[in-house]
Design a protein around this motif. Structure first.
Motif, PDB file in Angstrom:
ATOM      1  N   ALA A 160       1.150  -1.508   0.067  1.00 38.36           N
ATOM      2  CA  ALA A 160      -0.058   0.027   0.232  1.00 38.36           C
ATOM      3  C   ALA A 160       0.578   1.261  -0.082  1.00 38.36           C
ATOM      4  N   ASP A 161       2.289   1.011   0.489  1.00 34.36           N
ATOM      5  CA  ASP A 161       2.877   1.823   0.550  1.00 34.36           C
ATOM      6  C   ASP A 161       3.528   2.321  -0.811  1.00 34.36           C
ATOM      7  N   ALA A 162       3.577   1.664  -2.009  1.00 38.19           N
ATOM      8  CA  ALA A 162       4.705   1.872  -2.817  1.00 38.19           C
ATOM      9  C   ALA A 162       4.349   2.622  -3.024  1.00 38.19           C
ATOM     10  N   VAL A 163       5.628   3.351  -3.846  1.00 36.60           N
ATOM     11  CA  VAL A 163       5.346   4.772  -4.542  1.00 36.60           C
ATOM     12  C   VAL A 163       5.343   4.182  -6.146  1.00 36.60           C
ATOM     13  N   VAL A 164       4.269   4.335  -6.881  1.00 37.17           N
ATOM     14  CA  VAL A 164       4.960   3.153  -8.363  1.00 37.17           C
ATOM     15  C   VAL A 164       4.824   4.389  -9.685  1.00 37.17           C
ATOM     16  N   ASP A 165       5.706   4.575 -10.268  1.00 33.84           N
ATOM     17  CA  ASP A 165       5.588   5.097 -11.644  1.00 33.84           C
ATOM     18  C   ASP A 165       6.003   4.853 -12.847  1.00 33.84           C
ATOM     19  N   ILE A 166       4.739   4.871 -13.391  1.00 29.98           N
ATOM     20  CA  ILE A 166       4.683   4.288 -15.328  1.00 29.98           C
ATOM     21  C   ILE A 166       4.965   5.228 -16.531  1.00 29.98           C
ATOM     22  N   ASP A 167       6.160   4.721 -16.968  1.00 25.63           N
ATOM     23  CA  ASP A 167       6.216   5.026 -18.024  1.00 25.63           C
ATOM     24  C   ASP A 167       5.871   4.166 -19.591  1.00 25.63           C
ATOM     25  N   LEU A 168       4.334   4.335 -20.358  1.00 25.74           N
ATOM     26  CA  LEU A 168       3.751   3.209 -21.119  1.00 25.74           C
ATOM     27  C   LEU A 168       5.339   3.656 -22.087  1.00 25.74           C
ATOM     28  N   ALA A 169       5.292   4.586 -22.855  1.00 25.89           N
ATOM     29  CA  ALA A 169       6.497   4.594 -24.046  1.00 25.89           C
ATOM     30  C   ALA A 169       7.495   4.114 -23.722  1.00 25.89           C
ATOM     31  N   THR A 170       8.029   3.352 -22.225  1.00 23.93           N
ATOM     32  CA  THR A 170       9.546   2.889 -22.775  1.00 23.93           C
ATOM     33  C   THR A 170       8.847   1.214 -22.045  1.00 23.93           C
ATOM     34  N   HIS A 171       7.392   1.596 -21.873  1.00 28.26           N
ATOM     35  CA  HIS A 171       7.144   0.210 -21.142  1.00 28.26           C
ATOM     36  C   HIS A 171       7.776  -0.699 -19.725  1.00 28.26           C
ATOM     37  N   THR A 172       8.005   0.531 -18.578  1.00 27.87           N
ATOM     38  CA  THR A 172       8.919   0.729 -17.430  1.00 27.87           C
ATOM     39  C   THR A 172       8.491   1.613 -16.399  1.00 27.87           C
ATOM     40  N   VAL A 173       7.780   0.785 -15.845  1.00 31.82           N
ATOM     41  CA  VAL A 173       7.234   0.119 -14.159  1.00 31.82           C
ATOM     42  C   VAL A 173       8.752   0.432 -13.083  1.00 31.82           C
ATOM     43  N   ARG A 174       8.514   1.314 -11.898  1.00 33.91           N
ATOM     44  CA  ARG A 174       9.370   1.850 -10.967  1.00 33.91           C
ATOM     45  C   ARG A 174       8.679   1.972  -9.953  1.00 33.91           C
ATOM     46  N   VAL A 175       9.527   1.017  -9.628  1.00 40.23           N
ATOM     47  CA  VAL A 175       8.124   1.009  -7.841  1.00 40.23           C
ATOM     48  C   VAL A 175       9.412   1.211  -6.919  1.00 40.23           C
ATOM     49  N   GLY A 176       8.988   1.867  -5.758  1.00 38.84           N
ATOM     50  CA  GLY A 176       9.345   2.743  -4.441  1.00 38.84           C
ATOM     51  C   GLY A 176       9.073   2.758  -3.693  1.00 38.84           C
ATOM     52  N   GLY A 177      10.249   2.811  -2.179  1.00 34.24           N
ATOM     53  CA  GLY A 177       9.012   2.863  -1.098  1.00 34.24           C
ATOM     54  C   GLY A 177       8.889   0.901  -1.098  1.00 34.24           C
ATOM     55  N   VAL A 178       9.580   0.445  -1.823  1.00 37.94           N
ATOM     56  CA  VAL A 178       9.086  -1.728  -1.335  1.00 37.94           C
ATOM     57  C   VAL A 178      10.712  -2.474  -1.126  1.00 37.94           C
ATOM     58  N   ALA A 179      11.142  -3.115  -0.734  1.00 40.03           N
ATOM     59  CA  ALA A 179      12.331  -4.099  -0.479  1.00 40.03           C
ATOM     60  C   ALA A 179      11.947  -4.818  -1.561  1.00 40.03           C
ATOM     61  N   ASN A 180      10.706  -5.790  -1.415  1.00 42.36           N
ATOM     62  CA  ASN A 180      10.880  -6.961  -1.713  1.00 42.36           C
ATOM     63  C   ASN A 180      10.299  -7.418  -3.237  1.00 42.36           C
ATOM     64  N   ALA A 181      11.291  -7.019  -4.606  1.00 41.93           N
ATOM     65  CA  ALA A 181      11.709  -7.476  -6.233  1.00 41.93           C
ATOM     66  C   ALA A 181      10.345  -8.242  -6.510  1.00 41.93           C
ATOM     67  N   ASP A 182      10.208 -10.079  -5.507  1.00 39.24           N
ATOM     68  CA  ASP A 182       9.673 -10.578  -6.065  1.00 39.24           C
ATOM     69  C   ASP A 182       8.232 -10.750  -5.739  1.00 39.24           C
ATOM     70  N   ARG A 183       7.880 -10.055  -4.402  1.00 40.65           N
ATOM     71  CA  ARG A 183       6.053 -10.625  -4.159  1.00 40.65           C
ATOM     72  C   ARG A 183       5.827  -8.565  -5.322  1.00 40.65           C
ATOM     73  N   ILE A 184       6.232  -7.870  -5.766  1.00 42.27           N
ATOM     74  CA  ILE A 184       6.001  -7.009  -6.244  1.00 42.27           C
ATOM     75  C   ILE A 184       5.690  -7.558  -8.045  1.00 42.27           C
ATOM     76  N   GLU A 185       7.171  -8.350  -8.301  1.00 41.36           N
ATOM     77  CA  GLU A 185       6.730  -8.869  -9.938  1.00 41.36           C
ATOM     78  C   GLU A 185       5.593  -9.822  -9.635  1.00 41.36           C
TER      79      GLU A 185
END
Length: 66
Positions: free
Chosen positions: A27-52
């Protein structure tokens, strides 16, 4: 900051779906998405596996960038 390439993310609906999926598991994640580059950036979390896993469960194919 965790960064993923999500090639099958193509529109604002995809962006909203992925953002909701991430927020549902971090819930506290900061999500930044760039559709043009198909990029999803997620800040404020440490567990990449859970986000993936959340992005996958939403129907997309994330690839973590180093």
């Amino acid at each position: 900051m965790i960064e993923f390439e999500v090639q099958d993310m193509t529109c604002k609906h995809c962006e909203a779906t992925i953002t909701k999926a991430i927020k549902d598991v971090a819930a506290d994640a900061v999500v930044d998405i760039d559709l043009a580059t198909h990029t999803v950036r997620v800040g404020g979390v440490a567990n990449a596996d859970r986000i993936e896993a959340a992005i996958r469960d939403a129907g997309y194919s994330p690839v973590e960038r180093p």
